[in-house]
Design an enzyme around this catalytic site. Structure first.
Site, short mmCIF file in Angstrom:
data_model
loop_
_atom_site.label_atom_id
_atom_site.label_comp_id
_atom_site.label_asym_id
_atom_site.label_seq_id
_atom_site.Cartn_x
_atom_site.Cartn_y
_atom_site.Cartn_z
N GLU A 111 0.85 -1.19 0.00
CA GLU A 111 0.00 0.00 0.00
C GLU A 111 0.88 1.24 0.00
OE1 GLU A 111 -3.06 -0.38 3.20
OE2 GLU A 111 -2.21 -2.39 3.39
N LYS A 113 2.15 4.76 1.17
CA LYS A 113 2.17 5.40 2.48
C LYS A 113 1.85 6.88 2.30
CE LYS A 113 5.02 5.89 6.63
NZ LYS A 113 4.89 7.35 6.75
N ASP A 115 0.95 10.69 3.34
CA ASP A 115 1.51 11.56 4.37
C ASP A 115 0.43 12.49 4.90
OD1 ASP A 115 3.47 12.42 6.01
OD2 ASP A 115 4.44 13.74 4.57
N TYR A 222 -6.82 2.10 5.65
CA TYR A 222 -5.82 1.07 5.34
C TYR A 222 -5.83 -0.13 6.28
CZ TYR A 222 -3.28 3.72 8.96
OH TYR A 222 -2.93 4.37 10.11
N LYS A 309 10.73 3.72 2.74
CA LYS A 309 10.69 5.16 2.49
C LYS A 309 11.42 5.45 1.17
CE LYS A 309 8.99 7.46 5.19
NZ LYS A 309 9.26 8.04 6.49
N CYS A 403 30.57 24.92 27.53
CA CYS A 403 29.11 25.00 27.33
C CYS A 403 28.73 26.41 26.87
CB CYS A 403 28.39 24.68 28.65
SG CYS A 403 26.60 24.88 28.55
N CYS A 406 26.49 28.01 30.04
CA CYS A 406 27.00 28.27 31.39
C CYS A 406 28.52 28.30 31.45
CB CYS A 406 26.44 27.25 32.38
SG CYS A 406 27.05 25.55 32.09
N CYS A 421 27.70 18.80 28.89
CA CYS A 421 27.93 19.81 29.93
C CYS A 421 27.63 19.13 31.26
CB CYS A 421 27.03 21.02 29.74
SG CYS A 421 27.08 22.15 31.15
N CYS A 427 23.02 24.53 34.81
CA CYS A 427 22.94 24.94 33.40
C CYS A 427 21.48 25.16 33.02
CB CYS A 427 23.58 23.86 32.53
SG CYS A 427 23.69 24.30 30.78
#
Length: 667
Positions: A111, A113, A115, A222, A309, A403, A406, A421, A427
Site C-alpha cells: 500500500e 504510504k 503523508d 488502510y 521510504k 558550554c 553556562c 555539559c 545549566c
C-alpha cells in the site's frame, strides 16, 4: 409514507450520493439536485426533532464547537511502523519473519504510504461512534465532531459489516485543495500554509467543526481491527472496507513474493509525482492475519509490517554559521544555520550536525555549499559538502570546548558520540529541559503548562526543578507576561490533576537517562514502588527483563544524587503516585505463576486476546517466541511449523485449548 420513513429514505439516498461523489468519484445527480434533497431533509429534521440522528448527512456541515478535546484511551493500541530505506532492509525483514514462522509461503499487501494525520474511527452497528487521533498510541484526542464533516468518511455503513470494530486511516489534504486554500489566503493578504500534511493535522484540532467542513480534507483507509472480522487476509480486509463504504486507495496490490514487492516500489517511486496526494513510501504487510498474530509486536511496532521510504529530496544551500544547543541531559548538539531553502514542502533554515565526529567526517566549514535532505522526510540533515564551491578562506571547524550557556568545560566519555555539559543543576537549558520533559504528554501530561511557560517560570525565579511546580500559586504567576486569570487557574488545575498520573509515567517523567517509556513500565511492574527501586543493586537491576548494565548504572547514578532524592521526597509529600495501584481482579489467581506461555495458531473456544488475558489473570507470563525458558505452547489450528518444530526440539509441552483448560483446573 410516514415522516420517519421519509427521513430515513432521504438519509439513505444522500449517503449513497455522498459515497458515489467522494469515494467512487462517480456522481449520478447534479450538485443542485443533491442540495435540494439535503435542504428537504434539514427542514424535516428541524420540524420533527424527535427523529434527530447525529450521523445524519445534515451533520456534515459542522457547527459543534469543541474548546477542549477529551483524551480517550484506544481500544486497540495504535503502533508506529519500522522504516526501511533499501531493498536489503526488506530482505532482512523477511528473514526475521521466516525465523519465527519457518519457510512458509508468504504473500504481502503493498500500500502507498500517504503523508497525513493518522486517525482511528470506531463503528458500532454500522454507525460512526467515535474518532480519535493517534496521540501517543495508547490514547488520543476525541475529534469525532470534526471527522464527521469529512465527506469521504461514511456516517452509516452499507452491506454486511461487524457489530463493532475500528478502522484506521490517514486524514490527508489533496494537492488541488491545498493550492486552492493557499490561493485564497494570498488573495486576502494572509500567509499561506506551509505543506498539506501539517495543514491536515492542524485541521483536526480546530475548535469549530464548521471551519473543518470548509476544508477539502479526505480520508484514506488502510486497516481494520476488531473481534471476529469476516476475512483472513489484509487484502481481503481492504476489499471488505470498500464494500462497506470506505475510501480505500485502489493502488494497493497483492504481491506473492518480495520480487513483486520490489516491482511495486520501483513503479511508484517513478510515478508518485502524478498522485493527487503526498506520499513518502510504501507500506508492506504480511497478508495473512493469522501470520500477523503469530508475529505480534515489538514495544513500538508490528513485526508483520514495514514501511519502505522513498529516497529523500535533496537541495543545496550555503552554511552561514554553526551554533550549539544544550539538551536536558547536557548533550551538546551542533546545529547548521543555513541560507533558507524550500525542501519537501517546508522552508529549511536549520539542520542537525549531530556531533563533532560528523562535522569532522564531512569536513563541514562555515561558507560551504552543502547538500541537505530530510531524513525520513521529516528532519533536515546535511549529507555532503560541494567541495568545488568551497571559499578559499574557509577555515576548518573547531568544536567548542565550553558550554555555550553556562561556560562549564565540556566532557566526552569514552564510547560516547556527544560532548556533555556536566553542570547538571546549574545549566539553564538542562534545568528547563528536565521540567519540560516532566510535564510532557507521555509523562505527567500537565494541561495548561507548555514549554514556553516553563521557561518563563524559570527565568522569573519561580521554579528551579520539577518539584517546585507543586508550590506555585495563582498569585505568583498572574504578574507574568501573557498570563491572564483563566490561564493561571488552568495551569494550577493541571498541576493538581497530575497527581493522579500512574507510577510508571511518573518514573518516566523523572528523566533518568536511558529510562524511556517501555523501560519505566518494566521497572514499575517489577519493583511496584520508588523505594524498592532505589534500594536495588546493580545485579538486581540487570536481572530485570530487558535492563542492561548501562541502564542499571544510570538508575544507580540518578538515585545516588542527593538533589534527586530531595526532589522525590518533595514530590511524595505533594501526593505524587510513587507506587503501583493494584487494580482488584476478582478472577485473579496465582495458578500459572512462574510459567511462560507461547500462543500459536487459530482458536475456536477463545480468541487470542482472551487466552492472553486468562494467562495474565492467573499470574502466567507471555512470550512471542519459543525458547528454553518456555514452559508451554498453546496450539490452535494452522500453528506455525517453525514453532511446532522448535517446541518438539526443546521438549516443551504443546497444549490444545482443552488441555490448557484442564491445566487451569488441575492447578
Amino acid at each position: 409514507m410516514d415522516i420517519a420513513q421519509t427521513i430515513a429514505s432521504l438519509r439513505e439516498e444522500l449517503n449513497l450520493h455522498n459515497h458515489n461523489y467522494y469515494v467512487l468519484d462517480h456522481p449520478v445527480v447534479s450538485d443542485y439536485e443533491f442540495d435540494i434533497k439535503l435542504k428537504q431533509l434539514q427542514e424535516l429534521e428541524n420540524k420533527y426533532p424527535e427523529y434527530l440522528d447525529l450521523n445524519s448527512p445534515t451533520q456534515r456541515v459542522g457547527g459543534a464547537v469543541t474548546k477542549n478535546f477529551k483524551t480517550v484511551s484506544h481500544q486497540y493500541r495504535m503502533y508506529s511502523l519500522d522504516n526501511s530505506y533499501s531493498k536489503d532492509d526488506l530482505l532482512d525483514w523477511e528473514k526475521r519473519i521466516q525465523k519465527v514462522l519457518g519457510q512458509v509461503p508468504l504473500s504481502y499487501t503493498c500500500e502507498l504510504k500517504y503523508d497525513g494525520a493518522s486517525i482511528s474511527i470506531t463503528y458500532q452497528n454500522g454507525k460512526l461512534l467515535q474518532a480519535l487521533t493517534r496521540g501517543d498510541g495508547f490514547q488520543g484526542d476525541d475529534v469525532t465532531n470534526n471527522i464527521k464533516t469529512i465527506k469521504s468518511i461514511p456516517l452509516q455503513l452499507q452491506g454486511n459489516y461487524p457489530d463493532l470494530f475500528d478502522v484506521r486511516g490517514e486524514i490527508i489534504l489533496p494537492f488541488a485543495g491545498f493550492e486552492k486554500m493557499n490561493q485564497e489566503l494570498i488573495e486576502i493578504g494572509e500567509t499561506p500554509y506551509s505543506n498539506p500534511r501539517n495543514t491536515a493535522s492542524g485541521s483536526l484540532k480546530l475548535q469549530d467543526s464548521a471551519e473543518v467542513a470548509k476544508r477539502p480534507l479526505d480520508c484514506l483507509l488502510y486497516f481494520l481491527i476488531g473481534k471476529s472480522l469476516p476475512f483472513s487476509t489484509q487484502f481481503e480486509g481492504l476489499q471488505a472496507a470498500r464494500e462497506w463504504g470506505f475510501k480505500v486507495p485502489n493502488e494497493a496490490k497483492l504481491a506473492n513474493n518480495l520480487e513483486e514487492v520490489f516491482a511495486f516500489i520501483d513503479h511508484w517511486d517513478l510515478h508518485r509525482q502524478h498522485l493527487p496526494y503526498e506520499t513518502d513510501g510504501v507500506v508492506i504487510k504480511v497478508n495473512s492475519l493469522q501470520y500477523q498474530d503469530e508475529l505480534g509486536y515489538t514495544a513500538k511496532s508490528p513485526r508483520w509490517a514495514m514501511a519502505y521510504k522513498f529516497k529523500s529530496e535533496q537541495v543545496s544551500t550555503v552554511l552561514n554559521s554553526i551554533s550549539y544547543q544544550v539538551g536536558r541531559t547536557g548533550a551538546i548538539t551542533p546545529v547548521a544555520n543555513l541560507q533558507a531553502v524550500p525542501l519537501a514542502g517546508t522552508i529549511v533554515k536549520r539542520a542537525s550536525l549531530h556531533n563533532a565526529d560528523q562535522i569532522q567526517k564531512l569536513d563541514i566549514r562555515v561558507g560551504d555549499t552543502v547538500f541537505v535532505e530530510k531524513g525520513g522526510e521529516i528532519i533536515p540533515k546535511i549529507i555532503a559538502v560541494d567541495l568545488s564551491k568551497r571559499p578559499q578562506n574557509a577555515l576548518a571547524t573547531t568544536y567548542i570546548t565550553h558550554c555555550p550557556e553556562c561556560q562549564t568545560l565540556l566532557v566526552r566519555s569514552q564510547g560516547e558520540a556527544n560532548h556533555y555539559c556536566p553542570n547538571f543543576y546549574g545549566c539553564p537549558p538542562q534545568i528547563i529541559g528536565r521540567i519540560q520533559h516532566f510535564i510532557s504528554r507521555k509523562a505527567m501530561d500537565i494541561e495548561g503548562l507548555g514549554g514556553e511557560t516553563v521557561a518563563l517560570l524559570y527565568h522569573n525565579g519561580l521554579v528551579q526543578n520539577y518539584a517546585d511546580l507543586y508550590n506555585i500559586t495563582i498569585d505568583k504567576i498572574l504578574p507574568l507576561e501573557r498570563m491572564a486569570q483563566k490561564s493561571a487557574e488552568n495551569l494550577i488545575l493541571g498541576v493538581q490533576k497530575s497527581k493522579q498520573i500512574p507510577f510508571e509515567r511518573v518514573l518516566y517523567a523523572l528523566g533518568i537517562r536511558f529510562v524511556g517509556e517501555t523501560v519505566a513500565k518494566k521497572l514499575a511492574k517489577h519493583y511496584k514502588n520508588i523505594d524498592a527501586l532505589r534500594q536495588a543493586t546493580l545485579l538486581e537491576l540487570v536481572l530485570v527483563d530487558e535492563i542492561g548494565e548501562k541502564i542499571a548504572q544510570s538508575i544507580l547514578d540518578f538515585f545516588a544524587n542527593s538533589e534527586n532524592s530531595k526532589n522525590i521526597e518533595r514530590l511524595k509529600e505533594q501526593g505524587i503516585q510513587f507506587e503501583v495501584i493494584e487494580k482488584h481482579n476478582p478472577n485473579a489467581t496465582t495458578k500459572l505463576a512462574n510459567k511462560t506461555f507461547v500462543i500459536s495458531g487459530v482458536f475456536t473456544k477463545f480468541s487470542r486476546e482472551e487466552l492472553k488475558k486468562i494467562i495474565e489473570d492467573n499470574a502466567g507470563k507471555l512470550a512471542s517466541s519459543i525458547s528454553s525458558k518456555t514452559h508451554y505452547v498453546i496450539a490452535g489450528d494452522n500453528m506455525g511449523p517453525a514453532k511446532l518444530e522448535k517446541a518438539n526440539q526443546l521438549n516443551i509441552p504443546v497444549l490444545t485449548e482443552d488441555a490448557f483448560v484442564n491445566l487451569l483446573h488441575e492447578n
